[in-house]
Scaffold this motif. Structure first.
Motif, PDB file in Angstrom:
ATOM      1  N   VAL A 120       0.873  -1.141  -0.076  1.00 42.66           N
ATOM      2  CA  VAL A 120       0.223   0.068  -0.088  1.00 42.66           C
ATOM      3  C   VAL A 120       0.928   1.346  -0.050  1.00 42.66           C
ATOM      4  CG1 VAL A 120      -1.625   1.359   1.323  1.00 42.66           C
ATOM      5  CG2 VAL A 120      -1.820  -1.117   1.316  1.00 42.66           C
ATOM      6  N   ALA A 121       0.622   1.955  -0.920  1.00 40.44           N
ATOM      7  CA  ALA A 121       1.711   3.178  -1.102  1.00 40.44           C
ATOM      8  C   ALA A 121       1.074   4.331  -0.290  1.00 40.44           C
ATOM      9  CB  ALA A 121       1.681   3.640  -2.600  1.00 40.44           C
ATOM     10  N   GLU A 122      -0.218   4.950  -0.157  1.00 33.05           N
ATOM     11  CA  GLU A 122      -0.681   5.858   0.581  1.00 33.05           C
ATOM     12  C   GLU A 122      -0.627   5.572   1.855  1.00 33.05           C
ATOM     13  OE1 GLU A 122      -2.838   8.687   2.170  1.00 33.05           O
ATOM     14  OE2 GLU A 122      -3.788   7.047   1.889  1.00 33.05           O
ATOM     15  N   PRO A 123       0.082   6.743   2.527  1.00 34.66           N
ATOM     16  CA  PRO A 123       0.326   6.485   4.193  1.00 34.66           C
ATOM     17  C   PRO A 123      -1.106   6.155   4.794  1.00 34.66           C
ATOM     18  CG  PRO A 123       1.634   8.181   3.260  1.00 34.66           C
ATOM     19  CD  PRO A 123       0.735   7.841   2.224  1.00 34.66           C
ATOM     20  N   ARG A 124      -2.264   7.124   4.491  1.00 34.34           N
ATOM     21  CA  ARG A 124      -3.442   6.870   5.141  1.00 34.34           C
ATOM     22  C   ARG A 124      -4.066   5.499   5.032  1.00 34.34           C
ATOM     23  NH1 ARG A 124      -5.890  11.393   7.025  1.00 34.34           N
ATOM     24  NH2 ARG A 124      -7.793  11.163   7.889  1.00 34.34           N
ATOM     25  N   ALA A 125      -3.838   5.014   3.844  1.00 37.68           N
ATOM     26  CA  ALA A 125      -4.393   3.725   3.455  1.00 37.68           C
ATOM     27  C   ALA A 125      -3.545   2.645   4.242  1.00 37.68           C
ATOM     28  CB  ALA A 125      -4.407   3.524   2.033  1.00 37.68           C
ATOM     29  N   ARG A 126      -2.269   2.912   4.555  1.00 39.63           N
ATOM     30  CA  ARG A 126      -1.472   1.871   5.275  1.00 39.63           C
ATOM     31  C   ARG A 126      -2.141   1.854   6.818  1.00 39.63           C
ATOM     32  NH1 ARG A 126       3.797   1.122   3.317  1.00 39.63           N
ATOM     33  NH2 ARG A 126       4.799   1.116   5.288  1.00 39.63           N
ATOM     34  N   VAL A 127      -2.348   2.895   7.456  1.00 43.36           N
ATOM     35  CA  VAL A 127      -2.922   3.028   8.757  1.00 43.36           C
ATOM     36  C   VAL A 127      -4.294   2.103   8.611  1.00 43.36           C
ATOM     37  CG1 VAL A 127      -3.734   4.344  10.700  1.00 43.36           C
ATOM     38  CG2 VAL A 127      -1.892   5.117   9.268  1.00 43.36           C
ATOM     39  N   HIS A 128      -5.158   2.322   7.462  1.00 38.58           N
ATOM     40  CA  HIS A 128      -6.479   1.626   7.474  1.00 38.58           C
ATOM     41  C   HIS A 128      -6.172   0.136   7.463  1.00 38.58           C
ATOM     42  CE1 HIS A 128      -9.634   4.786   7.368  1.00 38.58           C
ATOM     43  NE2 HIS A 128      -8.686   5.516   6.708  1.00 38.58           N
ATOM     44  N   ALA A 129      -5.029  -0.132   6.648  1.00 41.21           N
ATOM     45  CA  ALA A 129      -4.817  -1.609   6.284  1.00 41.21           C
ATOM     46  C   ALA A 129      -4.115  -2.255   7.739  1.00 41.21           C
ATOM     47  CB  ALA A 129      -3.835  -1.792   5.342  1.00 41.21           C
TER      48      ALA A 129
END
Length: 188
Positions: free
Chosen positions: A74-83
């Motif tokens: 996952v590249a996008e930082p916010r999406a990484r926290v969601h993951a």
């Protein structure tokens, strides 16, 4: 690679907690499943807590590996926290006994085998991800701490069935998204 008796005891405990839950983790049962006398664990683990800590350590490593795997692509930082949040709660659901064992305060407080460090390593992963995704002006470590407390609460309340009762939903993705977005602040 040859498995040591110490490894066999931990493996037996991991299997037992996964199959039957944290309540089943007695020294006698772990020894029986490892195929040794009930006194054998004391040669490698001076206390019952130290053996439980070694078993919980496996859980921290498994959870850390799962989180690393889901955030890696996952590249996008916010999406990484969601993951990470989804992986954390999914682990609690799939590994209920292990999840309960990992967060027992008596094991973390005792810290005979470095279990506290395993916990902090996992938490530091959350801090790094939060720092990358955080809205300006918010302190990363404090925000990560509050988010982790929120994720822990969501996971535990879901395991108890309380979220389903209170919120009337089985799917908790919306709750996780609200928690993450609420703590990170507005998206850039």
């Amino acid at each position: 690679m040859q498995t040591t008796l110490q490894d066999r005891l931990v493996e037996a405990g991991v299997d037992l907690v996964r199959r039957e839950g944290v309540e089943a983790l007695s020294l006698r049962e772990i020894a029986r499943r490892a195929g040794v006398s009930h006194g054998a664990p004391r040669r490698y683990f001076p206390t019952h807590q130290s053996l439980l800590g070694a078993i919980a350590r496996v859980g921290y490593r498994d959870l850390g590996a799962r989180i690393a795997a889901v955030v890696e692509g996952v590249a996008e930082p916010r999406a990484r926290v969601h993951a990470l949040s989804r992986a954390y709660v999914a682990f609690a659901q799939a590994e209920r006994g292990m999840f309960e064992l990992m967060f027992r305060h008596d094991l973390l407080r005792g810290n005979q085998i470095g279990l506290r460090q395993d916990s902090l390593t996992l938490f530091d992963t959350l801090v790094r991800l939060v720092e990358q995704a955080l809205a300006p002006g918010r302190p990363p470590r404090v925000t990560a701490t509050v988010l982790w407390a929120n994720l822990q609460g969501i996971a535990q309340l879901h395991l108890w069935g309380s979220l389903q009762l209170a919120a009337g939903v089985e799917d908790i993705d919306g709750l996780l998204a609200s928690a993450v977005d609420g703590h990170l602040g507005p998206a850039a």
